[in-house]
Scaffold this motif. Sequence first.
Motif, mmCIF file in Angstrom:
data_model
loop_
_atom_site.group_PDB
_atom_site.id
_atom_site.type_symbol
_atom_site.label_atom_id
_atom_site.label_comp_id
_atom_site.label_asym_id
_atom_site.label_seq_id
_atom_site.Cartn_x
_atom_site.Cartn_y
_atom_site.Cartn_z
ATOM 1 N N GLU A 144 0.816 -1.215 0.000
ATOM 2 C CA GLU A 144 0.000 0.000 0.000
ATOM 3 C C GLU A 144 0.849 1.265 0.000
ATOM 4 O O GLU A 144 0.428 2.303 -0.509
ATOM 5 N N VAL A 145 2.076 1.169 0.600
ATOM 6 C CA VAL A 145 2.970 2.326 0.656
ATOM 7 C C VAL A 145 3.316 2.784 -0.764
ATOM 8 O O VAL A 145 3.522 3.956 -1.022
ATOM 9 N N TYR A 146 3.352 1.823 -1.693
ATOM 10 C CA TYR A 146 3.654 2.123 -3.089
ATOM 11 C C TYR A 146 2.374 2.232 -3.926
ATOM 12 O O TYR A 146 2.413 2.209 -5.143
ATOM 13 N N ASN A 147 1.235 2.304 -3.270
ATOM 14 C CA ASN A 147 -0.077 2.353 -3.936
ATOM 15 C C ASN A 147 -0.390 1.069 -4.699
ATOM 16 O O ASN A 147 -1.053 1.094 -5.739
ATOM 17 N N LEU A 148 0.093 -0.064 -4.174
ATOM 18 C CA LEU A 148 -0.216 -1.361 -4.798
ATOM 19 C C LEU A 148 -1.167 -2.143 -3.886
ATOM 20 O O LEU A 148 -1.038 -2.075 -2.658
ATOM 21 N N PRO A 149 -2.120 -2.880 -4.438
ATOM 22 C CA PRO A 149 -3.021 -3.686 -3.609
ATOM 23 C C PRO A 149 -2.320 -4.936 -3.071
ATOM 24 O O PRO A 149 -1.507 -5.532 -3.767
ATOM 25 N N SER A 150 -2.651 -5.318 -1.824
ATOM 26 C CA SER A 150 -2.026 -6.497 -1.214
ATOM 27 C C SER A 150 -2.454 -7.780 -1.899
ATOM 28 O O SER A 150 -1.652 -8.640 -2.217
ATOM 29 N N GLU A 151 -3.771 -7.912 -2.064
ATOM 30 C CA GLU A 151 -4.310 -9.152 -2.632
ATOM 31 C C GLU A 151 -5.314 -8.839 -3.725
ATOM 32 O O GLU A 151 -6.513 -8.969 -3.527
ATOM 33 N N PRO A 152 -4.840 -8.409 -4.882
ATOM 34 C CA PRO A 152 -5.783 -8.169 -5.976
ATOM 35 C C PRO A 152 -6.399 -9.485 -6.432
ATOM 36 O O PRO A 152 -5.841 -10.555 -6.143
ATOM 37 N N SER A 153 -7.525 -9.416 -7.107
ATOM 38 C CA SER A 153 -8.149 -10.639 -7.593
ATOM 39 C C SER A 153 -8.538 -10.488 -9.054
ATOM 40 O O SER A 153 -8.595 -9.379 -9.586
ATOM 41 N N ARG A 154 -8.810 -11.635 -9.663
ATOM 42 C CA ARG A 154 -9.135 -11.680 -11.090
ATOM 43 C C ARG A 154 -10.629 -11.422 -11.239
ATOM 44 O O ARG A 154 -11.452 -12.271 -10.846
ATOM 45 N N PRO A 155 -11.033 -10.272 -11.810
ATOM 46 C CA PRO A 155 -12.454 -9.892 -11.810
ATOM 47 C C PRO A 155 -13.361 -10.875 -12.543
ATOM 48 O O PRO A 155 -14.501 -11.070 -12.129
ATOM 49 N N SER A 156 -12.859 -11.507 -13.612
ATOM 50 C CA SER A 156 -13.744 -12.356 -14.420
ATOM 51 C C SER A 156 -14.268 -13.552 -13.627
ATOM 52 O O SER A 156 -15.256 -14.170 -14.019
ATOM 53 N N ARG A 157 -13.610 -13.864 -12.493
ATOM 54 C CA ARG A 157 -14.091 -14.960 -11.647
ATOM 55 C C ARG A 157 -15.485 -14.698 -11.086
ATOM 56 O O ARG A 157 -16.184 -15.626 -10.694
ATOM 57 N N ARG A 158 -15.854 -13.417 -10.979
ATOM 58 C CA ARG A 158 -17.117 -13.087 -10.335
ATOM 59 C C ARG A 158 -18.290 -13.119 -11.305
ATOM 60 O O ARG A 158 -19.442 -13.041 -10.885
ATOM 61 N N ALA A 159 -18.019 -13.221 -12.618
ATOM 62 C CA ALA A 159 -19.089 -13.104 -13.610
ATOM 63 C C ALA A 159 -20.117 -14.228 -13.474
ATOM 64 O O ALA A 159 -21.322 -13.979 -13.419
ATOM 65 N N LYS A 160 -19.627 -15.475 -13.397
ATOM 66 C CA LYS A 160 -20.541 -16.613 -13.428
ATOM 67 C C LYS A 160 -21.438 -16.679 -12.190
ATOM 68 O O LYS A 160 -22.662 -16.793 -12.331
ATOM 69 N N PRO A 161 -20.853 -16.633 -10.974
ATOM 70 C CA PRO A 161 -21.737 -16.680 -9.799
ATOM 71 C C PRO A 161 -22.794 -15.577 -9.823
ATOM 72 O O PRO A 161 -23.955 -15.802 -9.448
ATOM 73 N N SER A 162 -22.385 -14.396 -10.296
ATOM 74 C CA SER A 162 -23.322 -13.280 -10.343
ATOM 75 C C SER A 162 -24.444 -13.560 -11.335
ATOM 76 O O SER A 162 -25.628 -13.424 -11.018
ATOM 77 N N PHE A 163 -24.075 -13.991 -12.557
ATOM 78 C CA PHE A 163 -25.076 -14.209 -13.607
ATOM 79 C C PHE A 163 -26.032 -15.327 -13.212
ATOM 80 O O PHE A 163 -27.255 -15.209 -13.398
ATOM 81 N N LEU A 164 -25.494 -16.409 -12.651
ATOM 82 C CA LEU A 164 -26.363 -17.527 -12.274
ATOM 83 C C LEU A 164 -27.333 -17.125 -11.168
ATOM 84 O O LEU A 164 -28.521 -17.484 -11.207
ATOM 85 N N ALA A 165 -26.849 -16.351 -10.184
ATOM 86 C CA ALA A 165 -27.750 -15.878 -9.119
ATOM 87 C C ALA A 165 -28.847 -15.002 -9.710
ATOM 88 O O ALA A 165 -30.019 -15.079 -9.306
#
Lengths: 302, 322
Positions: free
Chosen positions: A261-282
């Motif tokens: 974070e000191v360098y403006n970097l996220p600690s644990e970024p994630s891959r956004p496309s992983r969220r598409a399927k659970p969202s669409f199916l719900a």
Amino acid sequence: MMEGGLAHPRALRHTDLDPQQPIPQEAELTTGRRIEPGRAYGFFTDTTLCIGCKACEVACKEWNQLPADDLRLSGTSYDNTRALSAHTWRHVTFAERIVEDGQRVTSMPPYQSNWLMMSDVCKHCDPAPCLEACPTGAIFRTEFETVVVQQDICNGCGYCVPACPFGVVELSTDDGKAHKCTLCYDRLKGGLEPACAKSCPTDSIQFGPVEELLDLAERRVEHLHAQGQPRAYLYGTPGAPGATGGIGRLNAFFLLTERPEVYNLPSEPSRPSRRAKPSFLAGLATMAGLAVAAALIGVGRR
Amino acid sequence: MTAQPRLPPWRGETYHGLPSLKASSFDWKVSAYIALLGLAGSAQVLAAVARLTGRHGEEDGLVRRARLLAATGSTIGPLLLIRHLKTPSRWYNMLRIVRPTSPMSLGSWLLTAFGGLSALTTLGALFGRRSRLARRVAEVAQGPAAITGAGMSVYTASLLSSTSTPLWAAAPAPLAAQFGAASMAGAASALALAQRRAGEDRSARRLETLAAAAAMGEFAAARVVERRWKQAGIAHAATHGRGRALLQGGGKGAGMLLPLAAHALSVLGAEGRSSRVLPELASLAMIAGGAAMRHGMLQAGNESARRPQDSLRFNQPRNARR
């Protein structure tokens, strides 16, 4: 014609070439590494070597003919560039360690000052969230495993912008297309190392095949630990912070000595496309439930 | 691999307060598209349900109006999207590839299919009385139109969730449920209005009941979404400023609670002239509230992307988040 002494031994092999002609595989002279299609290339940015000269920013702007961004002073540090943008593909961050554990810092880490400087750049993630989001195929993975936006295809939908977990890619208001670091695709094709790496006076930015750089970086961390810098760690290598949540590795990775974070970097970024399927199916399940409700209520009856 | 050193815990520090993410360029054109195509998509679902379960002929009444609503939405929607592109002349590049990992790409194809099928059902709505062929074509297209319509009602939530914007990424499944319920509430309200205008008050009553049920579902889903935001410690953009006004005041207040109260009042109240004004106002409020909710979601999401304290917190290891 170069005389002994000043010239690199490998350069002397090229003295009989026509000076008007480019040197084939010049990267072999400047980095000792050949650039061949089919291998993964990237950057290893070692922040313990960065002196904050911003030569990388300038070289990048010049080679890629990028226009100037906001020219005002930030008033917070020597960093007046502030962020990567459509027209800024290298950005040196300046974070000053002033206070630690509530105490004023009075000592310096070995071989470093209390200025933490890092030359930030597109991470050329593998897999790359911007590429996975791009609906036109404008963003693609090159034969050097780098991620590039094809300017003749991008239609400025802007979906890659919020997809990027690092805030790198941006739409240009000048031409209405998305822009980001290409890892100097054109230079790689011509056997040249990227402009930023070539201009870096301390080799804080190192260019090469990712596998080689990973080895080099591991050894560098061990060396720093032995030298008395126990906080040195890698960001973006497989399994390390930055390469998390489905992002396998960052082809441009970093050696840091403070929290990301000191360098403006996220600690644990994630891959956004992983969220598409659970969202669409719900969502579809909700719609099915509502359709059943509509049938039970009898919306079809007069 | 070398061992990871133990780093001090994150205490909320940011890089000079500068954003760590870039906000999307999604503006009113996108929120209008989401709301409009939600209405259109759910209208096709209702048309199919009405055809399957009711005695509504396809050439008149509810089915016809639902198909016309879908046709209107699927005509205006793509124009809004193209207008939103920063290089609109290249809109057709959306149909250059199919990218299974991109809800924007799959959504473009879904919209294309939905638009085509809605055009076919429109044939039935416009020429069904005169032409048997038009009736047949519309009948065959109705099922697929409803299925793609269900997708249109919810894929936009999936599209928002598949970004790094904290507020959108925090609750993928409940957000889609919220969008779907809002779409159905909007479509049922719009068709209830049309039925009232056509004098089919009993059909309108049933649609209003469905709209109320959908609004209650939307309310529940919205509560789950908000709880996820609070758990992740990133609710600020949705609970302050314009995000709060649009999501709480517009979406929840005007879009769910007020119309629910109005519907309840009109059911309890006597059958009379006034009993028609109240439900019509409630239907209008529900449609407007759904649009406000979508716009608020974009606004607040963009704001959360600009707040480094939110984006950096969202990307903390799960157990370290507050």
